[in-house]
Motif scaffolding. Structure first.
Motif, mmCIF file in Angstrom:
data_model
loop_
_atom_site.group_PDB
_atom_site.id
_atom_site.type_symbol
_atom_site.label_atom_id
_atom_site.label_comp_id
_atom_site.label_asym_id
_atom_site.label_seq_id
_atom_site.Cartn_x
_atom_site.Cartn_y
_atom_site.Cartn_z
ATOM 1 N N LEU A 162 0.853 -1.198 0.000
ATOM 2 C CA LEU A 162 0.000 0.000 0.000
ATOM 3 C C LEU A 162 0.880 1.236 0.000
ATOM 4 O O LEU A 162 1.632 1.474 0.941
ATOM 5 C CB LEU A 162 -0.907 -0.013 1.242
ATOM 6 N N ASP A 163 0.782 2.005 -1.061
ATOM 7 C CA ASP A 163 1.630 3.184 -1.247
ATOM 8 C C ASP A 163 0.810 4.418 -0.851
ATOM 9 O O ASP A 163 -0.116 4.809 -1.550
ATOM 10 C CB ASP A 163 2.054 3.225 -2.724
ATOM 11 N N GLU A 164 1.167 5.018 0.270
ATOM 12 C CA GLU A 164 0.384 6.139 0.815
ATOM 13 C C GLU A 164 1.125 7.472 0.663
ATOM 14 O O GLU A 164 1.165 8.297 1.583
ATOM 15 C CB GLU A 164 0.045 5.860 2.287
ATOM 16 N N ALA A 165 1.693 7.692 -0.529
ATOM 17 C CA ALA A 165 2.507 8.893 -0.769
ATOM 18 C C ALA A 165 1.730 10.190 -0.516
ATOM 19 O O ALA A 165 2.319 11.210 -0.162
ATOM 20 C CB ALA A 165 3.045 8.877 -2.202
ATOM 21 N N TYR A 166 0.404 10.157 -0.703
ATOM 22 C CA TYR A 166 -0.401 11.377 -0.579
ATOM 23 C C TYR A 166 -1.348 11.329 0.625
ATOM 24 O O TYR A 166 -2.286 12.123 0.708
ATOM 25 C CB TYR A 166 -1.207 11.615 -1.862
ATOM 26 N N ALA A 167 -1.121 10.390 1.536
ATOM 27 C CA ALA A 167 -2.051 10.171 2.652
ATOM 28 C C ALA A 167 -2.325 11.457 3.429
ATOM 29 O O ALA A 167 -3.475 11.712 3.831
ATOM 30 C CB ALA A 167 -1.481 9.112 3.601
ATOM 31 N N ARG A 223 5.503 5.291 2.787
ATOM 32 C CA ARG A 223 5.261 6.728 2.953
ATOM 33 C C ARG A 223 6.472 7.488 2.414
ATOM 34 O O ARG A 223 7.545 6.932 2.263
ATOM 35 C CB ARG A 223 5.064 7.062 4.441
ATOM 36 N N THR A 224 6.279 8.769 2.162
ATOM 37 C CA THR A 224 7.372 9.556 1.577
ATOM 38 C C THR A 224 7.452 10.956 2.174
ATOM 39 O O THR A 224 6.442 11.493 2.646
ATOM 40 C CB THR A 224 7.210 9.664 0.045
ATOM 41 N N PHE A 225 8.647 11.525 2.136
ATOM 42 C CA PHE A 225 8.847 12.934 2.495
ATOM 43 C C PHE A 225 8.861 13.824 1.245
ATOM 44 O O PHE A 225 9.117 15.015 1.329
ATOM 45 C CB PHE A 225 10.163 13.108 3.265
ATOM 46 N N SER A 226 8.600 13.218 0.077
ATOM 47 C CA SER A 226 8.709 13.978 -1.184
ATOM 48 C C SER A 226 7.496 14.852 -1.470
ATOM 49 O O SER A 226 7.586 15.784 -2.254
ATOM 50 C CB SER A 226 8.862 13.008 -2.364
ATOM 51 N N LYS A 227 6.349 14.541 -0.876
ATOM 52 C CA LYS A 227 5.136 15.230 -1.282
ATOM 53 C C LYS A 227 4.775 16.327 -0.284
ATOM 54 O O LYS A 227 5.335 17.406 -0.353
ATOM 55 C CB LYS A 227 4.012 14.208 -1.509
ATOM 56 N N ILE A 228 3.900 16.099 0.679
ATOM 57 C CA ILE A 228 3.456 17.230 1.505
ATOM 58 C C ILE A 228 4.613 17.820 2.314
ATOM 59 O O ILE A 228 4.606 19.008 2.623
ATOM 60 C CB ILE A 228 2.267 16.836 2.414
ATOM 61 N N LEU A 287 15.702 15.548 -1.568
ATOM 62 C CA LEU A 287 16.575 14.821 -0.625
ATOM 63 C C LEU A 287 16.447 13.313 -0.748
ATOM 64 O O LEU A 287 17.284 12.584 -0.228
ATOM 65 C CB LEU A 287 16.270 15.254 0.814
ATOM 66 N N ARG A 288 15.377 12.815 -1.380
ATOM 67 C CA ARG A 288 15.139 11.387 -1.549
ATOM 68 C C ARG A 288 14.993 10.688 -0.205
ATOM 69 O O ARG A 288 15.948 10.105 0.323
ATOM 70 C CB ARG A 288 16.262 10.712 -2.380
ATOM 71 N N LEU A 289 13.815 10.775 0.372
ATOM 72 C CA LEU A 289 13.585 10.141 1.671
ATOM 73 C C LEU A 289 12.183 9.544 1.727
ATOM 74 O O LEU A 289 11.184 10.244 1.531
ATOM 75 C CB LEU A 289 13.768 11.175 2.790
HETATM 76 C C1 LIG Z 1 5.523 10.712 -5.717
HETATM 77 C C2 LIG Z 1 5.106 9.326 -5.431
HETATM 78 C C3 LIG Z 1 5.891 8.503 -4.648
HETATM 79 C C4 LIG Z 1 7.106 9.044 -3.964
HETATM 80 O O1 LIG Z 1 8.272 8.659 -4.524
HETATM 81 P P1 LIG Z 1 9.619 9.040 -3.775
HETATM 82 O O2 LIG Z 1 10.551 8.044 -4.340
HETATM 83 O O3 LIG Z 1 9.400 8.842 -2.305
HETATM 84 O O4 LIG Z 1 9.933 10.453 -4.113
HETATM 85 C C5 LIG Z 1 5.479 7.209 -4.404
HETATM 86 N N1 LIG Z 1 4.308 6.763 -4.883
HETATM 87 C C6 LIG Z 1 3.502 7.538 -5.600
HETATM 88 C C7 LIG Z 1 2.188 7.012 -6.041
HETATM 89 C C8 LIG Z 1 3.885 8.839 -5.911
HETATM 90 O O5 LIG Z 1 3.094 9.605 -6.654
#
Ligand SMILES: *Cc1c(COP(=O)(O)O)cnc(C)c1O
Length: 370
Positions: free
Chosen positions: A189-194, A219-224, A230-232
């Motif tokens: 489950l990819d919650e990048a925008y949770a 989860r990611t630090f790339s979005k909100i 930084l790629r985290l």
């Molecule tokens: C942007 C995004 C990511 C994040 O990718 P990072 O490698 O953490 O920058 C992951 N999944 C989805 C669906 C995304 O849109």
């Protein structure tokens, strides 16, 4: 022995992968807005920038391989034991590790028609077979996905909410789906925008990942959090899954600077709130304005919108992309998702949002006049 006269050959699956196409960059020159990669308009908290600068004094020292301080902060803020968390160079690295660990030749991985393109790339790269399930109105159809599970299924990839559609699945439906999934199938489950989702029936599945033997939540630090450069990223899973990923992950893929910035970002709740408020104010406004012009807009719970143009009026995604790019508005073509009549738009600054609506209005007039 005579050497065969051929060049080195990659694994066959690698040659099936179409290289990832990143969002087009902002054009050089003034007044250009990059609305193509779902980055945060507010950028990171100044506290994260400060922490990043702080890392400059010890660039000669290897990072803490398992990012202990960051995992401890994640445990405090999410209630997941630190020993059930793995950090990576973006969630993309973790997706790669998951594919490598849990997929091999002949296995099947299931995902939906417009799922985030990384799932296809990592499935093929691992030599496995993608099983692509149709969606309904750009929404994931979990019932149809369940029907496609076979004895060869090893992984199900699901972005919730999904990119590029911006739609989501209610938490209860995921819990039910997981209950009916065989235990030897890994649910990713990819919650990048949770953090952007404010619907009552949406919920993170982090607790499920901590409790179940076959669930990973990414989860990611790339979005909100605004730290894409930084790629985290990180994931939560059962201890055996965590241990498998730890065995093969590059030991220092998370830089000290990234880990420090991540800790600082978690600490600034007010900044997170501000990013959310900006999005809550502008996404509905953009959706309403663009729909009022007569374009299709898929209802989104994220910081982006999937826009649909009208092929019967001779419109295409690339046609709209070019017209908007001339005005410095850089959206995301989604031809790689086989959506040639659509574009993805990231919520931008007040100025950029207004300009996008103005630009689309001009386009509409142009097609109406022709
Ligand atoms: C942007 C995004 C990511 C994040 O990718 P990072 O490698 O953490 O920058 C992951 N999944 C989805 C669906 C995304 O849109």
């Amino acid at each position: 022995m005579t050497a065969p006269r051929i060049a080195p050959q990659p694994r066959p699956g690698v040659l099936q992968v179409a290289a990832y196409v990143p969002g087009p960059p902002a054009a050089s020159g003034h007044r250009s807005f990059k609305l193509s990669s779902n980055e945060s308009v507010l950028g990171p908290t100044p506290l994260a920038v400060e922490a990043f600068h702080g890392a400059a004094t010890s660039l000669h020292v290897y990072p803490d391989s398992t990012a202990t301080a960051l995992r401890t902060q994640l445990q405090i803020s999410h209630g997941i034991p630190a020993c059930q968390i793995v950090c990576g160079a973006g969630s993309d690295e973790l997706l790669k590790l998951i594919g490598y660990c849990y997929l091999r030749d002949g296995d099947e991985a299931i995902f939906s028609r417009y799922a985030f393109v990384s799932y296809l790339i990592n499935t093929l790269a691992a030599g496995a077979t993608p099983v692509v399930v149709d969606e309904q109105d750009y929404r994931v159809d979990l019932g149809a996905m369940l029907e496609r599970v076979t004895s060869r299924t090893r992984v199900v990839f699901l972005a919730n909410p999904n990119n590029p559609t911006g739609t989501y699945v209610p938490r209860q439906e995921i819990i039910e789906f997981h209950r009916r999934l065989p235990q030897n199938v890994l649910l990713v489950l990819d919650e990048a925008y949770a953090e952007y989702v404010t619907r009552d029936d949406y919920g993170s599945c982090l607790a499920l990942a901590a409790a179940a033997p076959n669930v990973v939540v990414l989860r990611t630090f790339s979005k909100i959090y605004g730290l894409a450069a930084l790629r985290l990223g990180w994931c939560a899973a059962s201890p055996p899954i965590v241990q498998a990923l730890q065995r093969i992950r590059p030991p220092f893929s998370v830089s000290s600077a990234a880990a420090l910035a991540g800790v600082a970002a978690i600490g600034d709740l007010a900044h997170l709130e501000a990013a959310l408020r900006h999005n809550e104010r502008w996404r509905p406004w953009l959706a309403a304005q663009i729909a009022a012009l007569g374009y299709g807009v898929t209802p989104s719970v994220t910081n982006f919108l999937l826009l649909h143009f009208d092929p019967r009026a001779g419109e295409s995604g690339i046609w709209a992309f070019n017209a908007l790019a001339e005005q410095g508005l850089i959206l995301r073509p989604v031809d790689n998702y086989e959506l040639p009549h659509s574009l993805r738009l990231t919520v931008g600054t007040a100025e950029a949002n207004q300009l996008v609506v103005d630009g689309l209005r001009t386009l509409r007039r142009r097609t109406a006049a022709s």
